[in-house]
Design an enzyme around this catalytic site. Structure first.
Site, PDB file in Angstrom:
ATOM      1  N   GLU A 114     -62.337 -30.574  -6.566  1.00 29.06           N
ATOM      2  CA  GLU A 114     -61.853 -31.395  -5.624  1.00 29.06           C
ATOM      3  C   GLU A 114     -62.352 -32.900  -5.811  1.00 29.06           C
ATOM      4  O   GLU A 114     -63.208 -32.860  -6.533  1.00 29.06           O
ATOM      5  CB  GLU A 114     -62.222 -30.916  -4.114  1.00 29.06           C
ATOM      6  CG  GLU A 114     -63.489 -30.829  -3.930  1.00 29.06           C
ATOM      7  CD  GLU A 114     -63.757 -30.012  -2.664  1.00 29.06           C
ATOM      8  OE1 GLU A 114     -63.602 -29.136  -2.566  1.00 29.06           O
ATOM      9  OE2 GLU A 114     -64.759 -30.929  -2.019  1.00 29.06           O
ATOM     10  N   HIS A 171     -71.998 -29.054  -2.592  1.00 30.93           N
ATOM     11  CA  HIS A 171     -71.637 -30.155  -1.705  1.00 30.93           C
ATOM     12  C   HIS A 171     -71.468 -29.945  -0.361  1.00 30.93           C
ATOM     13  O   HIS A 171     -71.378 -28.769  -0.047  1.00 30.93           O
ATOM     14  CB  HIS A 171     -70.438 -30.808  -2.553  1.00 30.93           C
ATOM     15  CG  HIS A 171     -69.190 -29.741  -2.405  1.00 30.93           C
ATOM     16  ND1 HIS A 171     -68.895 -28.772  -3.148  1.00 30.93           N
ATOM     17  CD2 HIS A 171     -68.248 -29.658  -1.543  1.00 30.93           C
ATOM     18  CE1 HIS A 171     -67.827 -28.307  -2.791  1.00 30.93           C
ATOM     19  NE2 HIS A 171     -67.300 -28.742  -1.654  1.00 30.93           N
ATOM     20  N   ARG A 191     -70.143 -20.393   1.006  1.00 28.48           N
ATOM     21  CA  ARG A 191     -71.088 -21.178   2.231  1.00 28.48           C
ATOM     22  C   ARG A 191     -72.615 -20.747   1.926  1.00 28.48           C
ATOM     23  O   ARG A 191     -72.900 -19.597   1.694  1.00 28.48           O
ATOM     24  CB  ARG A 191     -70.242 -20.771   3.451  1.00 28.48           C
ATOM     25  CG  ARG A 191     -70.549 -21.961   4.597  1.00 28.48           C
ATOM     26  CD  ARG A 191     -70.155 -21.699   5.775  1.00 28.48           C
ATOM     27  NE  ARG A 191     -68.577 -22.047   6.071  1.00 28.48           N
ATOM     28  CZ  ARG A 191     -67.657 -21.138   6.453  1.00 28.48           C
ATOM     29  NH1 ARG A 191     -68.095 -19.748   6.779  1.00 28.48           N
ATOM     30  NH2 ARG A 191     -66.390 -21.382   6.347  1.00 28.48           N
TER      31      ARG A 191
HETATM   32 ZN    ZN Z   1     -65.242 -28.207  -0.737  1.00 28.44          ZN
END
Ligand code: ZN
Length: 312
Positions: A114, A171, A191
């Site tokens: 991304e 991130h 996560r």
């Molecule tokens: Zn992400």
């Protein structure tokens, strides 16, 4: 006949969202905290609706799959890009995404590389961008002992910054940021830490620490200096050219002729207002431009992002 596909966005309720899309943008009247506007998507969890022409009312996914001629017969079986306008009112969980190899093998989905184009950032806004653990053992140890402050690379962000986030990069967005996110069409997120937050029913969100450790890379992100598009003297900047997409950012003064694409391109507004084919577009709005037969012009002043998927 080919023409522009205008897209209706969908809005996503998020634990870290706020009222930007309701109060500032006036785009939705949702009473829930909204964090994301999916601006161009063929993803089943938030497929864009086409809002003009003969495909009106159909989804981008349907058109992409059933009308490949419109996109000049792309190679990818699914619409490969997802573009979101994101507004954070709280910190997001610390996370990492797998690459294609890992995602296909373990999740039956695509990996996720991304990119973040920071449109607005509050004075004290911060992100987590990478980490300083040197090995898998060290990473396991630091996570196991909850030493997040020690190994996560926390940096201040500024309006205009561009951050590339290849799969495997740890991130997290902090609060007070508005950004355009360009990503592979995937929602696979591992996560690592969620600040022990609970939702309104008292539940915490699931963590995926083992998988996160599996996919994390050890590239040096510590001294990364982001490109800042507001400081560039050029009107057209290539932000990133990777295996999945190429992103260009353009400053437009009064008029801009759309480029020709081999397959198609996605144009997103990040600043100002533009008119094309009688439609007015503002921040966060996206449309798909096929490899056009006729000349098309955007008129207005501001900045746009052009995303070109890698289809070969
Ligand atoms: Zn992400």
């Amino acid at each position: 006949m080919k023409y522009i596909l205008f897209l209706s966005p969908c809005f996503k309720k998020r634990i870290w969202g706020g009222d930007y899309f309701q109060k500032v943008m006036n785009k939705t009247d949702s009473k829930e905290p909204i964090g994301e506007m999916w601006s161009a998507s063929g993803h089943p969890k938030g497929d864009s609706l086409i809002s003009n022409g003969r495909f009106q009312g159909k989804t981008l996914r349907e058109i992409y799959e059933n009308n490949p001629e419109f996109f000049n017969y792309p190679k990818s079986k699914v619409f490969p890009i997802l573009i979101k306008l994101i507004a954070t009112a709280d910190d997001l969980s610390i996370q990492v995404h797998p690459n294609d190899d890992y995602a296909i093998k373990n999740e039956n989905g695509l990996g996720k590389t991304e990119a973040w184009i920071i449109i607005e950032a509050k004075e004290d806004a911060e992100i987590i961008y990478g980490h300083n653990a040197k090995s898998k053992e060290e990473l396991i140890n630091l996570i196991g002992n909850n030493k997040y402050d020690e190994f996560l690379n926390r940096v201040k962000v500024n309006k205009g910054d561009f951050y590339p986030i290849p799969a495997g990069t740890i991130h997290a967005l902090g609060k007070g940021i508005i950004l355009l996110e360009v990503q592979q069409s995937s929602d696979i997120t591992y996560r690592i830490y969620d600040y022990n937050r609970k939702d309104k029913d008292g539940n915490t969100r699931e963590l995926h620490i083992d998988k996160a450790i599996d996919v994390t890379t050890y590239d040096k992100t510590n001294n990364f200096k982001p490109l800042n598009y507001l400081q560039s003297e050029k009107d057209e900047i290539e932000l990133w050219d990777n295996n999945y997409f190429k992103i260009n950012l353009l400053k437009v003064n009064s008029k801009y002729k759309l480029p020709s694409f081999e397959y198609y391109g996605i144009i997103s507004v990040i600043e100002g207002k533009f008119i094309i084919e009688g439609r007015t577009l503002s921040i966060g709005d996206s449309f798909v431009a096929p490899n056009l037969a006729e000349d098309l012009f955007l008129t207005g002043d501001g900045r746009i992002v052009i995303t070109i998927p890698k289809e070969s």
